[in-house]
Design an enzyme around this catalytic site. Structure first.
Site, short mmCIF file in Angstrom:
data_model
loop_
_atom_site.label_atom_id
_atom_site.label_comp_id
_atom_site.label_asym_id
_atom_site.label_seq_id
_atom_site.Cartn_x
_atom_site.Cartn_y
_atom_site.Cartn_z
CG HIS A 71 -1.86 0.84 1.57
ND1 HIS A 71 -3.21 1.12 1.38
CD2 HIS A 71 -1.34 2.24 1.90
CE1 HIS A 71 -3.49 2.24 1.43
NE2 HIS A 71 -2.21 2.84 1.50
CD GLU A 72 1.95 3.72 3.39
OE1 GLU A 72 2.60 4.53 2.74
OE2 GLU A 72 0.82 3.19 4.15
CG HIS A 75 -0.12 6.28 -0.72
ND1 HIS A 75 -0.69 6.66 -1.03
CD2 HIS A 75 0.03 5.50 1.03
CE1 HIS A 75 -1.76 6.04 -0.85
NE2 HIS A 75 -1.23 5.50 0.90
CG ASP A 174 -4.31 6.67 2.03
OD1 ASP A 174 -3.39 7.27 2.17
OD2 ASP A 174 -4.15 5.60 1.97
ZN ZN Z 1 -2.32 5.09 2.69
#
Ligand code: ZN
Length: 367
Positions: A71-72, A75, A174
Site C-alpha cells: 500500500h505504501e 503511494h 488517504d
Molecule cells: Zn495510504
C-alpha cells in the site's frame, strides 16, 4: 494507511529492512511488540492457540505487514513518478506512512498519490477473495473453515478493510486527501484544507468514541493520529499560503544579537536573556559558524557555563539562506531549529529569521 506530510524524515527510530528505488523502508521498534500481538489476535480469533494456530496467526501478521508495505509503496512510487521525493516509508503498528520531503500542493498530484494506496489494498483484497471463492469458500466466518482457506479468506478481508478504512474522509488519511484534492479545485488549497481538516477532526472524534465503546486500542491511536495530523497540516498549509510572495528580507531581523565562538556559555546566556532570543547565531569574522540554542545551554551544568565556550557547545551547523529567497522555503527549518541565518553572497550575516518573525507575518496576513 495514514500519510504524513512533514518535511524531512519521520524522526521516528526504526531499522531499515529494505530499499525500493532508493526509498528506505523502515520498521519502527514498536512493531517488535505489535507483530506478535497481532499474531495472537489472529490465532485466538480464527486458528486456536495451539502451536499450529500460532503459526497461522504469525503468517497472517506478516502478510498484513507485507500488504501495508505494498500500500505504501504504491503511494511512494506514484509520488516519485510525479516528481515528489520520498525520504522514507516508516511502518508502525497502526499502519505505514510515506514521508514526503516536498508534499504536493496541486490537486491532481495529491489525488493520484492518495488514491493509489487504497486501490492497491482493494485489488490485493479482491485477489485473495477471488482465490478463496474459486476454491469453493464463500463469505463465511474464517473460524468455521480449515486453516488454509481461513488464512486466504482473512487475508482478503484484511486488505479490503485496509482499503475501505483508508478511504474514510479522515484527513490526513488517504480518503481525506482525496476529498481535499476534490475541494481545492473549487475552494483553493487553504479553504479546502480547512474544510477537510474540520471533517478529519470530526472523524477522529467518531473513531475515538467508537474505539472506547468497543475497547480497540489501535483505533484510539489512529484517532489521536488523525486529530493531531489534521491540526498540524492545516496550520502548515495556512502558514505557507500566507507566506506566499514574502521574501526572507521582508521578515528578517537585521543587526541581530550574536555571540562570538570564544565567549563563555554564561555570556551567551546573558545575551539570550537581554535579547529575549531562544537561539543565537555564533558569528566569527562576520560569518555565522554555528547555532547555539537555549536548550544546548540548559544542558550544561551551571558551574561549567563559565568554563565552556559558545563555539564549543554550538556544535550544530547553522542553516543559511539568501535574503531574496521565499520565506516559505525556510519555514520548516526555522520552526525545527529555531533560527535561520540570512547571509550575503560572501556568506556574511545580514540578519536572522526566528519562529516569531514568521508567526507575526502569518498572523498579520490571516487577520
Ligand atoms: Zn495510504
Amino acid at each position: 494507511m495514514p500519510r504524513d506530510a512533514r518535511r524531512g524524515g519521520s524522526g521516528l527510530t526504526g531499522a531499515t529492512v529494505a530499499r525500493v528505488q532508493g526509498i528506505p523502508i523502515r520498521v519502527h521498534w514498536t512493531l517488535a511488540i505489535g507483530l506478535p500481538f497481532f499474531a495472537w489476535i489472529m490465532a485466538s480469533a480464527y486458528f486456536g492457540l495451539d502451536a499450529q494456530g500460532w503459526a497461522w496467526g504469525a503468517g497472517l501478521a506478516v502478510l498484513l505487514f507485507v500488504s501495508v508495505v505494498a500500500h505504501e509503496l504504491a503511494h511512494s512510487l506514484v509520488a516519485l513518478r510525479l516528481g515528489t521525493h520520498i525520504s522514507e516509508i516508516i511502518l508502525l503498528p497502526i499502519g505505514g506512512a510515506s514521508i514526503m520531503t516536498d508534499p504536493p500542493r496541486d490537486a491532481r498530484r495529491e489525488f493520484l498519490i492518495a488514491v493509489v494506496g487504497p486501490i492497491t489494498s482493494l485489488l490485493l483484497g479482491a485477489a485473495f477473495l477471488a482465490v478463496s471463492f474459486s476454491s469453493g469458500v464463500g463469505l463465511v466466518n474464517p473460524r468455521s473453515i480449515a486453516n488454509f482457506p481461513a488464512f486466504v479468506l482473512t487475508a482478503g478481508y484484511l486488505n479490503v478493510t485496509l482499503g475501505v478504512f483508508n478511504l474514510l474522509p479522515a484527513f490526513p488519511m488517504d480518503g481525506g486527501r482525496v476529498l481535499r484534492a476534490a475541494l481545492s479545485k473549487r475552494l483553493g488549497l487553504v479553504r479546502a484544507t480547512r474544510v477537510a481538516a474540520g471533517i478529519g477532526r470530526g472523524m477522529a472524534l467518531l473513531m475515538g468514541a467508537t474505539a472506547l465503546l468497543v475497547g480497540n486500542l489501535f483505533l484510539i491511536l489512529i484517532a489521536v493520529f488523525v486529530w493531531a495530523g489534521a491540526q498540524t497540516e492545516e496550520r502548515s498549509v495556512v502558514m505557507s499560503a500566507s507566506l506566499d510572495g514574502v521574501h526572507l528580507e521582508d521578515l528578517m531581523a537585521r543587526e541581530p544579537a550574536t555571540v562570538a565562538p570564544t565567549a563563555s556559555v554564561q555570556e551567551a546566556l546573558d545575551i539570550m536573556l537581554a535579547s529575549k532570543h531562544l537561539a543565537l547565531p555564533v558569528v566569527e569574522g562576520g560569518h555565522p559558524v554555528g547555532l547555539l540554542r537555549a536548550a544546548d545551554v540548559a544542558a550544561i551544568p551551571a558551574n561549567d557555563r563559565w568554563l565552556r565556550t559558545a563555539g564549543d557547545v554550538a556544535l550544530r551547523p547553522i542553516a543559511t539562506k539568501r535574503p531574496e529567497e521565499d520565506a516559505a522555503s525556510a519555514m520548516a527549518e526555522v520552526l525545527r531549529t529555531g533560527l535561520v541565518a540570512i547571509v550575503d553572497g560572501a556568506g556574511r550575516l545580514l540578519g536572522v529569521v526566528t519562529p516569531t518573525d514568521i508567526l507575526r507575518v502569518v498572523q498579520l496576513k490571516t487577520t
